[in-house]
Design a protein around this motif. Structure first.
Motif, PDB file in Angstrom:
ATOM      1  N   ALA A 337       0.869  -1.465   0.052  1.00  0.00           N
ATOM      2  CA  ALA A 337      -0.129   0.106   0.087  1.00  0.00           C
ATOM      3  C   ALA A 337       0.801   1.509  -0.400  1.00  0.00           C
ATOM      4  O   ALA A 337       0.775   1.928  -0.823  1.00  0.00           O
ATOM      5  CB  ALA A 337      -0.377  -0.383   1.442  1.00  0.00           C
ATOM      6  N   PRO A 378      -8.473  -1.542  -9.174  1.00  0.00           N
ATOM      7  CA  PRO A 378      -8.674  -2.674  -8.358  1.00  0.00           C
ATOM      8  C   PRO A 378      -8.048  -3.703  -9.756  1.00  0.00           C
ATOM      9  O   PRO A 378      -7.675  -5.412  -8.523  1.00  0.00           O
ATOM     10  CB  PRO A 378     -10.617  -2.455  -8.546  1.00  0.00           C
ATOM     11  N   LEU A 383      -2.711  -4.704  -6.073  1.00  0.00           N
ATOM     12  CA  LEU A 383      -4.074  -5.150  -4.874  1.00  0.00           C
ATOM     13  C   LEU A 383      -4.412  -6.798  -5.142  1.00  0.00           C
ATOM     14  O   LEU A 383      -5.040  -6.717  -4.115  1.00  0.00           O
ATOM     15  CB  LEU A 383      -4.694  -4.542  -6.056  1.00  0.00           C
ATOM     16  N   ALA A 399     -10.602  -1.422  -0.786  1.00  0.00           N
ATOM     17  CA  ALA A 399      -9.705  -0.370  -0.417  1.00  0.00           C
ATOM     18  C   ALA A 399     -10.183   0.520  -2.665  1.00  0.00           C
ATOM     19  O   ALA A 399     -10.389  -0.237  -3.323  1.00  0.00           O
ATOM     20  CB  ALA A 399      -8.018  -1.473  -2.237  1.00  0.00           C
ATOM     21  N   VAL A 409      -6.343   1.709   1.806  1.00  0.00           N
ATOM     22  CA  VAL A 409      -6.478   0.759   1.052  1.00  0.00           C
ATOM     23  C   VAL A 409      -6.496   0.201   3.122  1.00  0.00           C
ATOM     24  O   VAL A 409      -5.958   0.688   4.548  1.00  0.00           O
ATOM     25  CB  VAL A 409      -4.773  -0.379   0.861  1.00  0.00           C
TER      26      VAL A 409
END
Length: 422
Positions: A337, A378, A383, A399, A409
């Motif tokens: 993140a 996404p 992710l 997220a 996140v």
């Protein structure tokens, strides 16, 4: 033996991937133009066909004394050939060739002396449009065939009616349509090159994303190997030393402990082989210990030293009892993140929050995207790797963008996952 089987399997997979890529490239070449561009071509050719038909019929009836019904039929065949050629090139070639042969023969000889023959101006334009459309859509070979047959049709008409002057019309038509054909070949080649580069870029990006996803999964597998191997080693040591620590154990129990130790050693050996398969040739064994929640402050400090404005809110109880898989997942999620925030929103303020309660360890990484809106999606492999880590420990992950234009996140990792309890 396991590595040899894995190598053979990897070789088969590479061959299959090459065959699939070749099939995709072949299917992509069947259509020289993308679907949206083909739709635009159909619209343009339809408009041209209507305009040519509305001009060709009156011109041939008035100047060449052609029969109205016959001219309406042959003109429709001539002007729609280019439109038909979008889907059926061979049929289009036949249609226009037949029209180009018959239309000059329906003209009055007296009228043909005072007007261009065997190619009237509307027929010349229709000829050029058909050649250009076939070249754009189906390549230079189809365009060349149409150009040769159309030119041959004019020669056939001039041979069948030698008393009618035709040299000027044939020369002008051949020169004009030939020039348009060459221009169409150049433009079509440039368009195809651009389309091929676009397909190659998309294919390369897809392969890169797939490779990065596989690498992330392999990394997760190696980390889990370390966790499980440690547990198996403890089991093996405890089972092997049971006869010395507990001297009063009966013989049956000692036999069970010996079998348990042997099974643990065998499992450790197989896991080492599995790790050798997962590790690629350019990867060496990682000698540093796996990071956990206690290492998150050091991670934040390393980001700060790079000049990034990062805040840390650490409100946790004793996390030493958390499973090793949860510890690693927490550290990797915060690490990924932070990397996404630094990469996609440089200059933004980042806040890392780590909190614990009775149910789970809760992580939150937020950036306000001060310089530009974050570009993470996404569907990105980063992710996706986070979601796989969270799913592995039966947690949850959210997220996405915030109402203030930032990106957050948030993950919840339960203290005891189903895998651990199993």
């Amino acid at each position: 033996m396991t590595q040899m089987k894995a190598a053979r399997f990897d070789k088969r997979e590479k061959k299959r991937a090459k065959r699939d890529a070749k099939k995709r490239d072949t299917s992509a070449r069947r259509s020289a133009l993308p679907r949206n561009r083909r739709t635009i071509m159909i619209v343009i050719l339809s408009a041209i066909a209507i305009a040519l038909y509305s001009v060709m019929v009156p011109v041939h009836v008035a100047l060449y004394a052609s029969s109205v019904p016959i001219m309406m039929l042959l003109a429709a065949v001539a002007v729609t050939a280019a439109l038909v050629g979008v889907r059926y090139p061979n049929l289009a070639i036949i249609m226009f060739t037949v029209a180009a042969v018959l239309i000059p023969l329906t003209i009055s000889r007296d009228a043909a002396v005072h007007a261009p023959w065997p190619w009237s101006v509307p027929m010349l334009i229709s000829f050029a449009v058909t050649v250009a459309a076939l070249t754009f859509q189906h390549g230079w070979r189809r365009g060349l065939i149409m150009f040769a047959l159309g030119t041959g049709s004019g020669l056939i008409a001039s041979i069948m009616l030698p008393t009618v002057p035709s040299a000027n019309s044939l020369i002008v038509t051949t020169s004009v349509v030939g020039g348009i054909y060459l221009i169409a070949v150049l433009l079509a080649g440039r368009l195809r090159l651009g389309d091929e580069l676009t397909r190659q870029r998309a294919h390369t990006a897809e392969e890169q994303a797939r490779r990065e996803l596989v690498e992330e999964r392999t990394r997760i597998a190696r980390e889990l190997h370390d966790v499980v191997a440690h547990s198996m080693s403890v089991i093996q040591v405890q089972a092997s030393t049971a006869r010395y620590r507990l001297p009063d154990l009966p013989a049956d129990a000692l036999s069970e402990f010996d079998d348990l130790a042997a099974t643990a050693r065998s499992s450790l050996t197989e896991m080492r082989r599995l790790l050798g398969v997962l590790r690629t040739e350019d990867q060496s064994a990682e000698l540093t210990p796996q990071q956990g929640i206690d290492d998150i402050p050091a991670l934040v400090d390393s980001i700060r030293r790079a000049g990034v404005d990062v805040g840390l809110e650490l409100v946790t109880a004793d996390v030493s009892s958390a499973p090793a898989g949860v510890q690693i997942a927490a550290f990797r999620i915060v690490q990924e993140a932070l990397s996404n925030a630094v990469r996609h929103a440089p200059g933004s303020r980042i806040t890392v929050s780590v909190r614990t309660d009775d149910a789970a360890i809760r992580l939150r990484v937020h950036n306000n995207a001060a310089t530009r809106e974050i570009a993470a999606q996404p569907s990105g492999h980063g992710l996706r790797g986070m979601r796989e880590r969270v799913a592995l420990v039966d947690g949850t992950l959210e997220a996405g963008p915030d109402a203030d234009g930032g990106w957050t996140v948030a993950a919840a990792l339960p203290w005891n996952s189903k895998q651990e309890s199993a």
